[in-house]
Design an enzyme around this catalytic site. Structure first.
Site, PDB file in Angstrom:
ATOM      1  N   ARG A  50     -75.560 -13.952 -17.712  1.00 29.02           N
ATOM      2  CA  ARG A  50     -74.607 -14.435 -18.503  1.00 29.02           C
ATOM      3  C   ARG A  50     -74.604 -16.093 -18.557  1.00 29.02           C
ATOM      4  O   ARG A  50     -74.894 -16.416 -17.382  1.00 29.02           O
ATOM      5  CB  ARG A  50     -73.067 -14.164 -18.202  1.00 29.02           C
ATOM      6  N   HIS A  90     -80.095 -15.293 -25.958  1.00 31.75           N
ATOM      7  CA  HIS A  90     -79.180 -14.012 -25.520  1.00 31.75           C
ATOM      8  C   HIS A  90     -79.697 -12.742 -26.286  1.00 31.75           C
ATOM      9  O   HIS A  90     -78.928 -11.848 -26.694  1.00 31.75           O
ATOM     10  CB  HIS A  90     -77.797 -14.237 -25.844  1.00 31.75           C
ATOM     11  N   GLU A 132     -72.510 -20.978 -25.367  1.00 34.29           N
ATOM     12  CA  GLU A 132     -73.032 -20.366 -26.868  1.00 34.29           C
ATOM     13  C   GLU A 132     -72.084 -20.130 -27.738  1.00 34.29           C
ATOM     14  O   GLU A 132     -71.037 -19.887 -27.472  1.00 34.29           O
ATOM     15  CB  GLU A 132     -73.586 -19.009 -26.330  1.00 34.29           C
TER      16      GLU A 132
END
Length: 374
Positions: free
Chosen positions: A199, A246, A229
Site C-alpha cells: 500500500r 498499483h 493515488e
C-alpha cells in the site's frame, strides 16, 4: 472485476459503474455492492440505501469502513489471497529486471519482508525455497506463525532486498503509515533494493527521495504503490528503476479469483448453490501453457529469461512513463489501471527439458513443472 456480469447476472440485474466516482444516489436502490480498492465504502456512500451485502474483490480492506457495515447490519466479504501469486510474480519480475539491467544479484542474499499476510507469506515461501536467507517483520502476525524467521524492523533494514507487503493503517499499536520514514531510511546501506507492492503511504516518499540523494543513486527501487493515488509523485517516478500504477496483483487469474471468491461468498450469504458455475469456468488458463528451455543459463539469468517470457514488468513501467509524458492530467493513473494489458501468472506455464536443479529453481520461483516430460 472481470467476469462480474457473467457470474452475477443470474442473481439479479447487474449495473456497471465508475468505482472512484460512485455516489450515494447511485447505490440507493442496490441490494448488493461489489467493489475494488478505488471505492471508499463508508456511511456517506451507503446511508439510506438498500445495500445489505458488500463484496470487495481485493485482499486489502482499508477502503472499507468495517465498523459502519457492522453497525448497519451489512454483510461483507473480501478476497484474501486472491492476488498473492500475482504480487509474488511482480516481485520476482522486478528483481529479474534489476539483474538483467544492472546485474543486481539477489539469489542467496539476505531478503527482508515487511508484512506477513497472504501476499507476504507467498513471497516469503518463494524466497525460502530458492535458498535465500529470508526474514520478516510483522508484529501483528509474529505469534501466529512460529515457523517463519521473525525479526525487528531494524534487522530488516540491513537486508540486501526489502519487499513491502504491509496494509496501510494509522491506528493501533503498530500503525504502518510512514513506517519507513526519514529515521528508518537513513539506516539503509548503498546497493539495497526496495520493492513496494503493498500500500502507498507505508514509505515516506520525500524521505525516500532524500535517501536516494544520500546514497548518490546507489539504491534500486521498484514501486507499484504510491501515496496520494491516483496523483503520484513525479519526482519519485523520475528516480525509480520501475514505476507501475498499483497493478502488482493485476494478473488475469488473480483478478478472476477475486471475483470468484466474492461470488462464492455472496451465494453463501444468500444460501444459494453455485450451480452451473465452477472455478474452472471462472478462472482462465494461461496463454502459454508450456515451454521448453534448451540451454542452461546461470541461475539468475535463467530465472529472469523465463519470468520475463510470461511477465516483464518493464512493459508496465514503459507504458506508465509514456502516458505521463503524453498526458499530464490526473486521470492517467486510473486510465492505466482500467486499460491494463493483463498478464498471466507464472503458475499457468509448465516448463520442461532442464536438469533437476534448474527445474527445482523454476518451481520455487512460481512456475509449474512438467514432471512427465522429465
Amino acid at each position: 472485476m472481470p467476469n462480474a456480469q457473467a457470474l452475477f447476472s443470474h442473481l439479479g440485474e447487474v449495473e456497471l459503474v465508475n468505482g472512484r466516482t460512485l455516489t450515494n444516489k447511485q447505490v440507493k436502490d442496490a441490494d448488493i455492492l461489489l467493489v475494488r480498492s478505488v471505492t471508499k465504502v463508508s456511511k456517506e456512500l451507503l446511508e439510506g440505501s438498500s445495500v445489505r451485502f458488500v463484496g470487495s474483490a481485493t485482499i486489502g480492506v482499508d477502503h472499507i469502513d468495517l465498523d459502519y457495515l457492522e453497525s448497519a447490519n451489512v454483510a461483507f466479504s473480501s478476497a484474501p489471497g486472491c492476488n498473492a501469486e500475482a504480487v509474488a510474480d511482480y516481485v520476482f519480475s522486478g528483481l529479474s529486471y534489476l539483474y538483467m539491467t544492472k546485474k543486481i544479484q539477489w539469489l542467496g542474499r539476505k531478503i527482508g519482508i515487511i508484512g506477513y499476510g497472504n501476499v507476504g507469506k507467498t513471497v516469503y515461501a518463494r524466497f525460502a525455497q530458492l535458498g535465500c536467507h529470508v526474514c520478516v517483520y510483522d508484529p501483528m502476525k509474529q505469534n501466529e506463525a512460529l515457523s517463519a524467521n521473525f525479526v525487528s524492523l531494524e534487522e530488516i533494514l540491513t537486508c540486501d532486498v526489502i519487499s513491502l507487503h504491509a496494509p496501510l493503517t494509522q491506528n493501533g499499536d503498530y500503525p504502518t503509515k510512514g513506517m519507513l520514514g526519514k529515521n528508518e531510511l537513513s539506516k539503509l546501506s548503498a546497493g539495497v533494493a526496495i520493492i513496494s507492492a503493498g500500500r502507498g503511504g507505508v514509505i515516506d516518499e520525500q524521505a525516500l527521495v532524500q535517501c536516494h540523494q544520500r546514497l548518490e543513486g546507489d539504491i534500486h527501487l521498484v514501486l507499484d504503490v504510491w501515496d496520494n493515488e491516483p496523483s503520484i509523485n513525479q519526482e519519485l517516478v523520475s528516480i525509480v528503476d520501475i514505476a507501475t500504477p498499483h497493478i502488482a496483483g493485476y494478473s488475469k487469474q488473480g483478478r478472476e479469483k477475486g471475483t470468484w471468491m466474492v461470488y462464492q461468498a455472496l451465494c453463501q450469504h444468500l444460501e444459494l448453490d453455485t450451480v452451473n458455475v465452477n472455478k474452472h469456468d471462472a478462472i482462465s488458463a494461461g496463454y502459454f501453457s508450456s515451454f521448453d528451455i534448451a540451454v542452461d543459463f546461470p541461475q539468475e539469468e535463467m530465472l529472469a529469461r523465463c519470468i520475463h517470457a510470461i511477465y516483464d514488468v518493464a512493459r508496465d513501467d514503459a507504458r506508465l512513463r509514456y502516458k505521463y509524458r503524453e498526458n499530464k492530467e490526473n486521470n492517467v493513473f486510473d486510465w492505466l489501471r482500467k486499460h491494463y494489458v493483463e498478464r498471466d501468472e507464472l503458475n499457468t506455464c509448465f516448463v520442461s527439458k532442464l536438469n533437476s536443479t534448474a527445474l527445482n529453481i523454476l518451481g520455487a520461483a512460481g512456475f509449474s513443472i512438467d514432471i512427465d516430460k522429465n
